[in-house]
Design an enzyme around this catalytic site. Structure first.
Site, PDB file in Angstrom:
ATOM      1  N   GLU A  54       0.831  -1.208   0.000  1.00 17.75           N
ATOM      2  CA  GLU A  54       0.000   0.000   0.000  1.00 17.75           C
ATOM      3  C   GLU A  54       0.865   1.257   0.000  1.00 17.75           C
ATOM      4  O   GLU A  54       0.611   2.197  -0.765  1.00 17.75           O
ATOM      5  CB  GLU A  54      -0.939   0.028   1.215  1.00 17.75           C
ATOM      6  N   CYS A  82      -2.922  -2.280   7.272  1.00 18.63           N
ATOM      7  CA  CYS A  82      -2.539  -2.238   8.685  1.00 18.63           C
ATOM      8  C   CYS A  82      -2.613  -0.797   9.184  1.00 18.63           C
ATOM      9  O   CYS A  82      -2.909   0.132   8.426  1.00 18.63           O
ATOM     10  CB  CYS A  82      -1.133  -2.812   8.865  1.00 18.63           C
ATOM     11  N   CYS A  85      -0.258   1.600   7.239  1.00 17.28           N
ATOM     12  CA  CYS A  85      -0.822   1.952   5.939  1.00 17.28           C
ATOM     13  C   CYS A  85      -2.072   2.803   6.094  1.00 17.28           C
ATOM     14  O   CYS A  85      -2.318   3.711   5.287  1.00 17.28           O
ATOM     15  CB  CYS A  85      -1.113   0.693   5.136  1.00 17.28           C
TER      16      CYS A  85
END
Length: 146
Positions: A54, A82, A85
């Site tokens: 990402e 996560c 990100c």
């Protein structure tokens, strides 16, 4: 749905190139479906735990648009982003995130509190589209590593 199907086709092709890497692949697309950037994780290859797909896709997209925000784009990614990100997603003001495998409770963007998102004044739409074959790729990768 076409955006997601074409993502899944590209994911299937890319995963075979990165067999020793965490099977996370991400794309940044325009709202009309044009691919702006794509990236596979490179955490294992670089030994750098911040090289998530990402983040890499966001960095490439920002370079292409030569701007600070991705307000007219969509992030499509294999695994729920996560918290690292998620911070980047909120900072670049991505309006939509689509993912296929949820993160563990407390580890993904869906666990961000409304209060913390409110402080950033940006509310991305997050959509989970469960796909068992992608989940199997993650389970297989981590089973071999642990």
């Amino acid at each position: 749905m076409f955006l997601y199907e074409s993502f899944l086709e590209r994911y299937s092709k890319e995963i075979s190139k990165y067999q020793n890497e965490i099977p996370s692949y991400s794309e940044i697309m325009t709202k009309d479906g044009s691919l702006v950037s794509s990236s596979f994780n490179s955490v294992e290859q670089t030994l750098n735990p911040t090289k998530h797909s990402e983040i890499l896709a966001i960095e490439m997209a920002l370079g292409k648009i030569e701007g600070r925000y991705l307000t007219e784009h969509i992030l499509i990614t294999a695994l729920e982003p996560c918290l690292l990100c998620a911070g980047a997603i909120l900072r670049v003001k991505l309006p939509e995130v689509v993912y296929f495998v949820p993160a563990k409770p407390g580890e993904g963007i869906s666990s961000y509190t409304t209060e913390s998102i409110y402080l950033m004044n940006h509310f991305p739409k997050c959509t989970l589209i469960p796909k068992s074959h992608i989940k199997f790729e993650f389970l297989s990768f981590f089973k071999e590593k642990r």
